[in-house]
Design an enzyme around this catalytic site. Structure first.
Site, PDB file in Angstrom:
ATOM      1  N   GLY A  39      44.739  44.895  45.752  1.00 55.68           N
ATOM      2  CA  GLY A  39      45.853  45.483  45.016  1.00 55.68           C
ATOM      3  C   GLY A  39      45.422  46.912  44.778  1.00 55.68           C
ATOM      4  CD  GLU A  40      46.237  50.998  45.219  1.00 51.20           C
ATOM      5  OE1 GLU A  40      45.383  51.813  44.826  1.00 51.20           O
ATOM      6  OE2 GLU A  40      46.315  50.650  46.419  1.00 51.20           O
ATOM      7  CB  SER A  41      40.689  49.410  42.145  1.00 48.14           C
ATOM      8  OG  SER A  41      40.701  50.785  42.468  1.00 48.14           O
ATOM      9  CB  CYS A  68      40.518  45.060  49.082  1.00 48.92           C
ATOM     10  SG  CYS A  68      41.095  46.688  49.597  1.00 48.92           S
ATOM     11  NE  ARG A  95      40.033  53.550  44.653  1.00 47.99           N
ATOM     12  CZ  ARG A  95      41.103  53.961  43.991  1.00 47.99           C
ATOM     13  NH1 ARG A  95      40.976  54.724  42.935  1.00 47.99           N
ATOM     14  NH2 ARG A  95      42.306  53.608  44.396  1.00 47.99           N
ATOM     15  CB  ILE A 124      44.751  47.040  53.930  1.00 53.03           C
ATOM     16  CG1 ILE A 124      45.213  46.067  55.036  1.00 53.03           C
ATOM     17  CG2 ILE A 124      45.921  47.871  53.419  1.00 53.03           C
ATOM     18  CD1 ILE A 124      46.215  45.042  54.583  1.00 53.03           C
ATOM     19  NE  ARG A 125      45.655  53.012  50.186  1.00 52.08           N
ATOM     20  CZ  ARG A 125      45.615  54.286  49.773  1.00 52.08           C
ATOM     21  NH1 ARG A 125      46.001  55.246  50.567  1.00 52.08           N
ATOM     22  NH2 ARG A 125      45.198  54.591  48.575  1.00 52.08           N
ATOM     23  CG  HIS A 160      42.875  42.314  52.407  1.00 50.07           C
ATOM     24  ND1 HIS A 160      43.001  42.239  51.044  1.00 50.07           N
ATOM     25  CD2 HIS A 160      42.832  43.625  52.706  1.00 50.07           C
ATOM     26  CE1 HIS A 160      43.058  43.464  50.544  1.00 50.07           C
ATOM     27  NE2 HIS A 160      42.953  44.320  51.535  1.00 50.07           N
ATOM     28  CD  GLU A 162      43.594  38.631  50.646  1.00 49.38           C
ATOM     29  OE1 GLU A 162      42.428  38.430  51.050  1.00 49.38           O
ATOM     30  OE2 GLU A 162      44.010  39.740  50.251  1.00 49.38           O
TER      31      GLU A 162
END
Lengths: 182, 295
Positions: A39-41, A68, A95, A124-125, A160, A162
């Site tokens: 998600g966004e940390s 992530c 990051r 992903i990023r 990821h 998942e």
């Protein structure tokens, strides 16, 4: 809380674990382990702090698997950032280390401790680990950078699992880290 | 296996990571920093927010690349930017800047009244607007990796966002309940590819993440959309046209996380000051409704 919650829930449930969603402190009661999703940390870190979840996780008793953004939050050090974190592992992370979304990729990575066959990994990023303390066991690398590692009850991955049909990292977490047969 | 860049999985995957989050429209780096501090999962870099585009009239285009670059430099969260419907060169420019998502958006003036952008040609993922399931699946067929229901941008009025979310839900329920042999006819009625209709039938939802946009102005609006089953929230004019952008932004983020918790919603809704001034939809003439753009 925020991010790829549904996907982790799907994999864990398929492995026979009972998954519940954690948004507030009380939701942690009775858990054997916690997954911190991608998600966004910056967002997740803030929400963990505000609703009293960070405090309990920092005691270090509950096994945690971070992917992530989750990995970023588990790190003691985040390069160039003072954002809220849990600091559960002796690692320093960078990051968006592989670049922006344009550079996001899929690749197979070797992680013998998890499985003899390569894992299908989706980045992903994604972050990677810049340096790790002696207590940290390195489980997988890509481009010679650490992307999967463990320190006692804590497991962190930059990619990821998942988002794929590959359940081996989740299985490793349940069997080897949490210590419950899947 | 060789390294693969820009696969549909990494495109749709980024949208999965944004779920349960709020994406905010920003027009300058300072606003982007406010959004990030408030807990936004991404920002949309724009020259003007939709309510100002509506007020200014004329042709609305992609933002100046310098605005996009400055905003990318200011924050660590993903940065999205808008291209006009069908304007694949604006999209090429945005991709070259390195934006993380491109919104092929009805908020801007369409550049093509017949064809949308072929989004499979890009490594950067696209999000597109939709008012119903057929429109959503047509965009996915063109390569969109994320959908947002359109609502009516720049109004601060949630009614159209609700209409579109409910329409998509109703359409999905119909596809799920239908027996297999009726799916081809339903696909024809929806104007959507049969393989995607079958996928919705099997999954019970859209094959990609679906956010809500167009008129969300308060924490309660955001929670309403979440309770209607939407995956996350776009807030356009609602934050920076409110009396207190910092507080409003933070409150909408918390409301999106705790959308099922009325006590938290009451707490975050308290003392925010005036929300953006809204517009009654019936007072916007049909040709000025942005949701009618795209097909």
């Amino acid at each position: 809380m925020q991010g790829a919650v549904r996907e982790h829930e799907r994999v864990l449930t398929a492995l026979g674990a009972k998954a519940s969603l954690v948004r507030r402190r009380a939701d942690l009661e009775g858990l054997d382990g916690l997954v911190l999703p991608g998600g966004e940390s910056t967002t997740i870190g803030m929400l963990l702090e505000e609703y009293g979840i960070s405090e309990i996780l920092r005691q270090g008793d509950l096994p945690v698997f971070g992917t992530c953004a989750g990995m970023i939050l588990m790190a003691k050090e985040i390069e160039g950032s003072d954002q809220p974190r849990l600091g559960l592992m002796e690692i320093a992370v960078r990051r968006n280390a592989f670049g922006r979304q344009r550079e996001s990729f899929e690749e197979e990575i070797v992680a013998p401790a998890v499985s003899p066959r390569p894992l299908h990994a989706v980045f992903i990023r994604a972050p990677y680990v810049v340096s790790a303390g002696r207590e940290v066991e390195v489980l997988g690398k890509v481009d010679d950078k650490i992307v999967l590692c463990r320190q006692g009850r804590m497991l962190a991955g930059a990619f990821h699992p998942e988002l794929t049909d590959d359940d081996r990292v989740h299985r490793y977490f349940l069997e080897q880290v949490v210590g419950k047969g899947a | 296996m060789e390294r693969e860049l820009g696969t549909f999985r990494v495109k749709a995957g980024l949208a999965e990571m944004l779920k349960g989050g709020v994406i905010m429209d920003v027009t300058k780096p300072e606003e982007a920093v406010i959004a990030e501090r408030a807990g936004a999962v991404a920002v949309m870099a724009l020259e003007r927010v939709p309510s100002d585009i509506r007020a200014a009239g004329g042709v609305a285009r992609m933002a100046d690349p310098q605005i996009v670059r400055d905003i990318m430099d200011a924050v660590t969260i993903p940065v999205m930017a808008k291209a006009r419907i069908g304007h694949f060169v604006e999209a090429q420019i945005l991709e070259s800047l390195g934006v993380d998502y491109i919104d092929e958006s009805e908020v801007l003036t369409p550049a093509d009244e017949q064809y949308h952008i072929d989004k499979t040609k890009f490594r950067v993922p696209f999000v597109c607007g939709a008012r119903n399931l057929g429109e959503a699946l047509r965009r996915i067929a063109e390569g969109a990796a994320m959908i947002r229901t359109k609502g009516e941008p720049g109004t601060g009025n949630v009614v159209e966002a609700v209409r579109h979310a409910r329409t998509v839900n109703t359409d999905i329920r119909r596809v799920v309940a239908a027996p297999e042999d009726e799916l081809p006819t339903i696909a024809k009625e929806l104007g959507a590819p049969l393989d995607l209709v079958r996928e919705v039938h099997d999954l019970g939802r859209l094959p990609v993440v679906n956010f809500s946009a167009g008129g969300i102005a308060t924490p309660a609006d955001a929670a309403l959309m979440m309770q209607l089953g939407i995956d996350g929230i776009f807030v356009g004019s609602g934050v920076f046209k409110s009396a207190n952008p910092e507080a409003t932004a933070a409150a909408i983020v918390r409301a999106t996380t705790h959308y099922q918790d009325p006590e938290v919603l009451a707490e975050v809704s308290t003392g925010l000051g005036e929300a953006m001034r809204g517009i009654e939809i019936s007072r916007i003439s049909p040709q000025d409704r942005m949701q009618e753009r795209g097909w």
